[in-house]
Design an enzyme around this catalytic site. Sequence first.
Site, PDB file in Angstrom:
ATOM      1  N   HIS A 360       0.821  -1.207   0.000  1.00  0.00           N
ATOM      2  CA  HIS A 360       0.000   0.000   0.000  1.00  0.00           C
ATOM      3  C   HIS A 360       0.853   1.254   0.000  1.00  0.00           C
ATOM      4  O   HIS A 360       0.504   2.260  -0.590  1.00  0.00           O
ATOM      5  CB  HIS A 360      -0.944   0.004   1.210  1.00  0.00           C
ATOM      6  CG  HIS A 360      -2.313  -0.459   0.829  1.00  0.00           C
ATOM      7  ND1 HIS A 360      -3.205  -0.971   1.721  1.00  0.00           N
ATOM      8  CD2 HIS A 360      -2.941  -0.480  -0.371  1.00  0.00           C
ATOM      9  CE1 HIS A 360      -4.312  -1.292   1.090  1.00  0.00           C
ATOM     10  NE2 HIS A 360      -4.177  -1.012  -0.175  1.00  0.00           N
ATOM     11  N   ARG A 465     -12.035 -12.342  -7.552  1.00  0.00           N
ATOM     12  CA  ARG A 465     -11.509 -13.616  -7.037  1.00  0.00           C
ATOM     13  C   ARG A 465     -12.332 -14.005  -5.808  1.00  0.00           C
ATOM     14  O   ARG A 465     -12.010 -13.617  -4.685  1.00  0.00           O
ATOM     15  CB  ARG A 465     -10.036 -13.470  -6.675  1.00  0.00           C
ATOM     16  CG  ARG A 465      -9.112 -13.275  -7.873  1.00  0.00           C
ATOM     17  CD  ARG A 465      -7.678 -13.158  -7.416  1.00  0.00           C
ATOM     18  NE  ARG A 465      -6.719 -13.397  -8.483  1.00  0.00           N
ATOM     19  CZ  ARG A 465      -6.056 -12.433  -9.117  1.00  0.00           C
ATOM     20  NH1 ARG A 465      -6.252 -11.177  -8.819  1.00  0.00           N
ATOM     21  NH2 ARG A 465      -5.193 -12.749 -10.069  1.00  0.00           N
ATOM     22  N   ARG A 501     -15.476 -14.953 -10.500  1.00  0.00           N
ATOM     23  CA  ARG A 501     -14.887 -16.274 -10.724  1.00  0.00           C
ATOM     24  C   ARG A 501     -15.293 -17.188  -9.581  1.00  0.00           C
ATOM     25  O   ARG A 501     -15.253 -16.793  -8.417  1.00  0.00           O
ATOM     26  CB  ARG A 501     -13.364 -16.149 -10.787  1.00  0.00           C
ATOM     27  CG  ARG A 501     -12.682 -17.492 -11.008  1.00  0.00           C
ATOM     28  CD  ARG A 501     -11.213 -17.339 -11.233  1.00  0.00           C
ATOM     29  NE  ARG A 501     -10.505 -17.012 -10.015  1.00  0.00           N
ATOM     30  CZ  ARG A 501      -9.203 -16.757  -9.962  1.00  0.00           C
ATOM     31  NH1 ARG A 501      -8.495 -16.763 -11.081  1.00  0.00           N
ATOM     32  NH2 ARG A 501      -8.604 -16.490  -8.835  1.00  0.00           N
ATOM     33  N   GLU A 600      -6.409 -20.884 -18.976  1.00  0.00           N
ATOM     34  CA  GLU A 600      -5.153 -20.888 -18.214  1.00  0.00           C
ATOM     35  C   GLU A 600      -4.518 -22.275 -18.153  1.00  0.00           C
ATOM     36  O   GLU A 600      -3.337 -22.403 -17.902  1.00  0.00           O
ATOM     37  CB  GLU A 600      -5.368 -20.327 -16.804  1.00  0.00           C
ATOM     38  CG  GLU A 600      -6.467 -20.987 -16.010  1.00  0.00           C
ATOM     39  CD  GLU A 600      -6.760 -20.272 -14.681  1.00  0.00           C
ATOM     40  OE1 GLU A 600      -5.969 -19.417 -14.263  1.00  0.00           O
ATOM     41  OE2 GLU A 600      -7.795 -20.611 -14.063  1.00  0.00           O
ATOM     42  N   ASN A 623      -1.357 -15.601 -15.907  1.00  0.00           N
ATOM     43  CA  ASN A 623      -0.425 -15.999 -14.836  1.00  0.00           C
ATOM     44  C   ASN A 623      -0.233 -17.515 -14.835  1.00  0.00           C
ATOM     45  O   ASN A 623       0.877 -18.024 -14.905  1.00  0.00           O
ATOM     46  CB  ASN A 623      -0.938 -15.575 -13.454  1.00  0.00           C
ATOM     47  CG  ASN A 623      -1.210 -14.089 -13.375  1.00  0.00           C
ATOM     48  OD1 ASN A 623      -0.678 -13.333 -14.174  1.00  0.00           O
ATOM     49  ND2 ASN A 623      -2.029 -13.676 -12.426  1.00  0.00           N
ATOM     50  N   ASP A 624      -1.359 -18.220 -14.758  1.00  0.00           N
ATOM     51  CA  ASP A 624      -1.252 -19.680 -14.744  1.00  0.00           C
ATOM     52  C   ASP A 624      -0.897 -20.219 -16.122  1.00  0.00           C
ATOM     53  O   ASP A 624      -0.131 -21.176 -16.246  1.00  0.00           O
ATOM     54  CB  ASP A 624      -2.559 -20.309 -14.246  1.00  0.00           C
ATOM     55  CG  ASP A 624      -2.595 -20.340 -12.725  1.00  0.00           C
ATOM     56  OD1 ASP A 624      -1.558 -20.681 -12.118  1.00  0.00           O
ATOM     57  OD2 ASP A 624      -3.636 -19.983 -12.135  1.00  0.00           O
ATOM     58  N   ARG A 634       5.615 -20.252 -10.714  1.00  0.00           N
ATOM     59  CA  ARG A 634       5.803 -18.809 -10.618  1.00  0.00           C
ATOM     60  C   ARG A 634       6.122 -18.364  -9.189  1.00  0.00           C
ATOM     61  O   ARG A 634       6.524 -17.231  -8.967  1.00  0.00           O
ATOM     62  CB  ARG A 634       4.563 -18.073 -11.146  1.00  0.00           C
ATOM     63  CG  ARG A 634       3.331 -18.220 -10.304  1.00  0.00           C
ATOM     64  CD  ARG A 634       2.089 -17.886 -11.106  1.00  0.00           C
ATOM     65  NE  ARG A 634       1.218 -16.958 -10.391  1.00  0.00           N
ATOM     66  CZ  ARG A 634      -0.093 -16.901 -10.558  1.00  0.00           C
ATOM     67  NH1 ARG A 634      -0.691 -17.697 -11.427  1.00  0.00           N
ATOM     68  NH2 ARG A 634      -0.808 -16.037  -9.906  1.00  0.00           N
ATOM     69  N   CYS A 671      -6.924 -11.248 -17.968  1.00  0.00           N
ATOM     70  CA  CYS A 671      -6.994 -10.732 -16.595  1.00  0.00           C
ATOM     71  C   CYS A 671      -5.793 -11.124 -15.744  1.00  0.00           C
ATOM     72  O   CYS A 671      -5.815 -10.965 -14.535  1.00  0.00           O
ATOM     73  CB  CYS A 671      -8.276 -11.196 -15.920  1.00  0.00           C
ATOM     74  SG  CYS A 671      -8.404 -12.982 -15.766  1.00  0.00           S
TER      75      CYS A 671
HETATM   76  C1  PEP Z   1      -4.292 -16.085 -13.825  1.00  0.00           C
HETATM   77  O1  PEP Z   1      -3.957 -17.255 -13.615  1.00  0.00           O
HETATM   78  O2  PEP Z   1      -3.810 -15.396 -14.743  1.00  0.00           O
HETATM   79  C2  PEP Z   1      -5.280 -15.422 -12.973  1.00  0.00           C
HETATM   80  C3  PEP Z   1      -5.718 -14.219 -13.249  1.00  0.00           C
HETATM   81  O3  PEP Z   1      -5.707 -16.106 -11.884  1.00  0.00           O
HETATM   82  P1  PEP Z   1      -4.900 -16.258 -10.508  1.00  0.00           P
HETATM   83  O4  PEP Z   1      -3.712 -15.302 -10.591  1.00  0.00           O
HETATM   84  O5  PEP Z   1      -5.862 -15.872  -9.447  1.00  0.00           O
HETATM   85  O6  PEP Z   1      -4.529 -17.667 -10.499  1.00  0.00           O
HETATM   86 MG    MG Z   2      -5.168 -18.576 -12.398  1.00  0.00          MG
END
Ligand code: PEP
Ligand code: MG
Length: 747
Positions: A360, A465, A501, A600, A623-624, A634, A671
């Site tokens: 923050h 989330r 989600r 993902e 991300n995944d 990661r 996202c």
């Molecule tokens: C992702 O995997 O890109 C995602 C947005 O979900 P999370 O980061 O919550 O796994």
């Molecule tokens: Mg994910």
Amino acid sequence: MTNISMLEFNRIIQGAALAESAEQQVQLIVDAISEVIATDVCSLYRQNANKDMALIASHGLAQGHPFIIPANQGLVGRVAQSRHSINLINPDELADYYYVAGSNEEQFHSFCGVPLVQRGDVIGVLVVQSRRPQALAPEQEAFLTTLATHLALLLASLPAQLCQPSRPLLNDYRNGISGAPGIAIGRARVRRAAGLANAAESTAEHIEQELDAWRALKSRVMAELKQERHIVEQTLGDNLAAVVDAYQMLLDDPGFGAHITDAIKTGKVLPWALKLAVSYFSELFKAMQDPYLRARHEDIEQLGDKLYLAWRGHGPEVMAPEDGSPIILVGDQLSVSDIVSLPIDLMVGIVCSAGAALSHISIFANALGIPAVMGVGELSLSMGQPLIVDGDNGQVIIAPSDALITEYQSSIKSQQDVARRFAVNRDLAAVTTDGAKVTLMANSGLQADLLPGLKNGAEGIGLYRSEIPFMVRQSLPSEADQVAVYREVIESYKNKPVYIRTLDIGADKPLPYLPIVEEDNPALGWRGIRFTLDNLQLLITQFRAVMVAAAGRDDVHLLLPMVGSTGELNHAIELLDESLKQLLAEGKNVCRPRLGVMVEVPSSISLLPLWRNKLDFISIGSNDLSQYLLAIDRNNPLVGRLYDPLHPAIIHEILRIVRCAQDCQLPVSLCGEMASDPIAVLLLIGMGIRQLSMSSSKLPLIKWLLRATSVSDAEAFLTQALTMDNAQDIRAAAETLITKSAIYLDG
Ligand code: PEP
Ligand code: MG
């Protein structure tokens, strides 16, 4: 000495492990090595931030003063540069011999140095020297090399001050992480907090009295926070005051309160109960995959410190400046209260020993336009110490020279213009220079995120989330609890789309109250839709709650995480339809939300054309997706630097997904974190993606970028990037385009 056994080796490592301090540990090691291989000297050098080699321990060399070998100089420098051991005699006859005055090195006539390497970089050098001009035997050299691999791990974990001389050097650089861009020059105002970590365990004598003390403490700190909010609102604006709301919400959270009262009821004193609750929730946040949510553990810890200080009878610490000179706030874990305790007009920079880019305090610094460097490690600075904060490069320069100050002053001047333009763009639509509209949404999961998203111009919640509200509780929320949470989210974003989600728990996001088993490969295991389909009562309740909360709205979407097979998708759809049927039979006025999947799990990509009639949209979870395409965890620091979403394989694969979505006429958004990486955004726009969802703090930057970029330039960049076989070249190529965008903004 000929054969050096593994026993000797283990003796050195295990003996050092018993040391009481890091200093003692390294000293024990060099003493033991010199004994085992019978040499007169054994020295350990550690590379410091200037790339010089600092002697941190020695058996045999005189060390009573700062002992530094400048970068790339001497035989130590040669070992570091060549990344190879050197084993020779008469080192003083060599041209690159570097003599440190007063070291007594002239007495030694053999030299063997081996590099200490960590993740491909040389971080130090281990040296042995002898009076006799005789090189080390091959098995001795091999022994040193083996030992060096262990020492490298140990060295990397030593505190930074061990590698620095005790007096600050002129232009002493320390590296951290950029928290907010820009450059600041000022004097250190050091915040030293006696935090909750110091609370000691003891038994409560009168439980009722402790409970009363908790209630009184809570209302006192709540009142302080209200006052703080007021100050922040007055001085910094309503936008930033929302960050203080996060503390208020945490303090008011029934789960947090229950943790404290439960601990007191089992006989714990209030400060210990606070410590237990704070560490429980802090660990929960730390385990989260999303960097923004992970950084929220600091809010809990700062709230804990605040409560502890108030319990000890101290109010917020006020640190008045002494002479009106520009202030650089320096501290371990700084909080919003530390900022508001200082005259904001004098504060030019922030340095935090801990923290990350999404703390923050970084968000505040970004919003205030104050450069910040986070995670620099322990700094023992005195009040008033001159500093330069280089937020662009994540560096702090202690005791800068006049020449360096002049250089940085001219950079500050040229950056001020750019910053002004940035702020103007924040409230405008994200339209490219050739007229393409891009929808920018916020990722959320905490109620406290809702407002900052709106204030930064989010056009909806692109990823809610839903596991987060489950994680901050101590038991499963009921359907009614969930309805209340989702309703607040949906109502906060009136006339704006919301993508909820379903639970993505498992792997790094366990629910403490659900039986999640230990798995060898949790990221490949029982998580996301796999977990909720096996516990389908959870999914049905969640589907029902979302539909009830969304009654009367047609812009609420359901997003399924980790779908990798048609069976999973069909099963989820079947449960959604059944949940809808139940609600209609109960006379509820609900409708079926639009349904999409996170793309993902790589296996979903090939199936998208076959799912076209089952889905209303898709959202790429980069991300995944990146972690699974690259086979890189990661969250594993050993391989973390290899995790690069600009890896060509990911770019090609995302393009494949986008083309497939276009062919199937499926709306597509992204996202994951890529949505807030400017270079990735250029590529995504070039592919045709027109909807992105990101941490709300990143919205203004991305809006600025989009408003300065044309789709045709982004397409050309994509075409170029698709011919490249590594991420570094893609980054380098992006620089031209980003410079062009900056020039466009400069007019
Ligand atoms: C992702 O995997 O890109 C995602 C947005 O979900 P999370 O980061 O919550 O796994
Ligand atoms: Mg994910």
